[in-house]
Scaffold this motif. Structure first.
Motif, PDB file in Angstrom:
ATOM      1  N   LYS A 189       0.812  -1.221   0.000  1.00 23.08           N
ATOM      2  CA  LYS A 189       0.000   0.000   0.000  1.00 23.08           C
ATOM      3  C   LYS A 189       0.846   1.273   0.000  1.00 23.08           C
ATOM      4  O   LYS A 189       0.480   2.263  -0.611  1.00 23.08           O
ATOM      5  N   THR A 190       1.994   1.229   0.688  1.00 21.92           N
ATOM      6  CA  THR A 190       2.830   2.427   0.751  1.00 21.92           C
ATOM      7  C   THR A 190       3.890   2.461  -0.343  1.00 21.92           C
ATOM      8  O   THR A 190       4.378   3.534  -0.701  1.00 21.92           O
ATOM      9  N   GLY A 191       4.273   1.292  -0.850  1.00 29.32           N
ATOM     10  CA  GLY A 191       5.348   1.238  -1.843  1.00 29.32           C
ATOM     11  C   GLY A 191       6.709   1.496  -1.232  1.00 29.32           C
ATOM     12  O   GLY A 191       7.677   1.729  -1.936  1.00 29.32           O
ATOM     13  N   LYS A 192       6.769   1.426   0.086  1.00 29.11           N
ATOM     14  CA  LYS A 192       8.042   1.697   0.772  1.00 29.11           C
ATOM     15  C   LYS A 192       8.265   0.717   1.913  1.00 29.11           C
ATOM     16  O   LYS A 192       7.313   0.253   2.548  1.00 29.11           O
ATOM     17  N   MET A 193       9.526   0.447   2.171  1.00 29.23           N
ATOM     18  CA  MET A 193       9.953  -0.273   3.370  1.00 29.23           C
ATOM     19  C   MET A 193      11.072   0.583   3.943  1.00 29.23           C
ATOM     20  O   MET A 193      12.158   0.645   3.364  1.00 29.23           O
ATOM     21  N   GLY A 194      10.744   1.292   5.003  1.00 28.15           N
ATOM     22  CA  GLY A 194      11.701   2.280   5.513  1.00 28.15           C
ATOM     23  C   GLY A 194      11.783   3.419   4.508  1.00 28.15           C
ATOM     24  O   GLY A 194      10.768   3.973   4.104  1.00 28.15           O
ATOM     25  N   ASN A 195      12.974   3.719   4.045  1.00 25.47           N
ATOM     26  CA  ASN A 195      13.156   4.769   3.040  1.00 25.47           C
ATOM     27  C   ASN A 195      13.362   4.211   1.637  1.00 25.47           C
ATOM     28  O   ASN A 195      13.634   4.960   0.708  1.00 25.47           O
ATOM     29  N   THR A 196      13.258   2.905   1.486  1.00 23.50           N
ATOM     30  CA  THR A 196      13.505   2.270   0.200  1.00 23.50           C
ATOM     31  C   THR A 196      12.215   2.139  -0.598  1.00 23.50           C
ATOM     32  O   THR A 196      11.208   1.660  -0.080  1.00 23.50           O
ATOM     33  N   ARG A 197      12.232   2.558  -1.852  1.00 25.17           N
ATOM     34  CA  ARG A 197      11.087   2.398  -2.747  1.00 25.17           C
ATOM     35  C   ARG A 197      11.015   0.937  -3.166  1.00 25.17           C
ATOM     36  O   ARG A 197      12.015   0.348  -3.589  1.00 25.17           O
ATOM     37  N   ILE A 198       9.857   0.353  -3.024  1.00 25.28           N
ATOM     38  CA  ILE A 198       9.651  -1.037  -3.406  1.00 25.28           C
ATOM     39  C   ILE A 198       8.595  -1.079  -4.496  1.00 25.28           C
ATOM     40  O   ILE A 198       7.468  -0.639  -4.299  1.00 25.28           O
ATOM     41  N   TYR A 199       8.984  -1.593  -5.662  1.00 25.24           N
ATOM     42  CA  TYR A 199       8.046  -1.817  -6.751  1.00 25.24           C
ATOM     43  C   TYR A 199       7.631  -3.281  -6.710  1.00 25.24           C
ATOM     44  O   TYR A 199       8.471  -4.159  -6.563  1.00 25.24           O
ATOM     45  N   HIS A 200       6.351  -3.525  -6.838  1.00 28.44           N
ATOM     46  CA  HIS A 200       5.842  -4.884  -6.875  1.00 28.44           C
ATOM     47  C   HIS A 200       5.612  -5.253  -8.332  1.00 28.44           C
ATOM     48  O   HIS A 200       4.964  -4.498  -9.069  1.00 28.44           O
ATOM     49  N   VAL A 201       6.171  -6.386  -8.719  1.00 32.80           N
ATOM     50  CA  VAL A 201       6.147  -6.771 -10.128  1.00 32.80           C
ATOM     51  C   VAL A 201       5.767  -8.236 -10.273  1.00 32.80           C
ATOM     52  O   VAL A 201       5.861  -9.020  -9.336  1.00 32.80           O
ATOM     53  N   THR A 202       5.342  -8.581 -11.482  1.00 26.33           N
ATOM     54  CA  THR A 202       5.106  -9.973 -11.834  1.00 26.33           C
ATOM     55  C   THR A 202       5.552 -10.174 -13.273  1.00 26.33           C
ATOM     56  O   THR A 202       5.762  -9.212 -14.020  1.00 26.33           O
ATOM     57  N   ILE A 203       5.670 -11.422 -13.645  1.00 28.25           N
ATOM     58  CA  ILE A 203       6.081 -11.746 -15.015  1.00 28.25           C
ATOM     59  C   ILE A 203       4.851 -12.129 -15.815  1.00 28.25           C
ATOM     60  O   ILE A 203       3.997 -12.830 -15.369  1.00 28.25           O
TER      61      ILE A 203
END
Length: 171
Positions: A157-171
């Motif tokens: 929901k936030t796209g973040k873990m701490g200060n790191t941007r996390i992109y969720h992807v699939t193939i």
């Protein structure tokens, strides 16, 4: 609190740096009704310094974007430029050039200071150009976002873990 620290340590330990780099992206934009809309979107995207070229396919509201070699690509800025033109991203498939990278469900890898989190992926070895589809808010339609937001993935929901941007992807 102790559980959170353990989770954070496990999360960081599970992240690997893949030998991958962006080569291109296929961007489908919703809301385009005419060639002027397409031109406005293309003109807005061309303001991004890491974009080398754009080819528009008006029949499918699709833009094939190539990136400058070695440039820092920012996928959030692509979405923001589309919104600045008055439209929305319907899908974004970013092509990475992998080098024998083993992935599985919940696999994480770092690239360019961001973390990519694979969802709904079986065990595979990726080699060569592979298109990954972004699943985050502002990269998918609202119904798709709602479907993934219902899963118990803390960072979705936030796209973040701490200060790191996390992109969720699939193939």
């Amino acid at each position: 609190m102790k559980t959170l620290k353990i989770f954070a340590i496990l999360f960081i330990a599970a992240i690997t740096t893949a030998k991958a780099q962006f080569t291109k992206a296929e961007l489908q934009v919703s809301g385009l009704t005419c060639s002027m809309c397409s031109n406005a979107t293309e003109k807005s995207l061309k303001k991004l310094t890491f974009i080398d070229g754009i080819k528009a396919d008006l029949d499918h509201n699709l833009f094939v974007i190539t990136f400058k070699k070695g440039a820092d690509v920012n996928l959030d800025q692509i979405s923001q430029r589309v919104q600045a033109a008055g439209f929305a991203v319907n899908s974004l498939k970013a092509t990475f050039d992998f080098n024998n990278t083993e992935v599985s469900n919940n696999y994480h890898f770092n690239y360019n200071g961001n973390t990519y989190h694979f969802l709904n992926v079986g065990d595979k070895t990726l080699n060569g150009p592979v298109a990954v589809t972004l699943l985050d808010k502002n990269f998918v339609p609202a119904a798709t976002y709602k479907k993934y937001a219902a899963q118990p993935i803390a960072c979705y929901k936030t796209g973040k873990m701490g200060n790191t941007r996390i992109y969720h992807v699939t193939i």
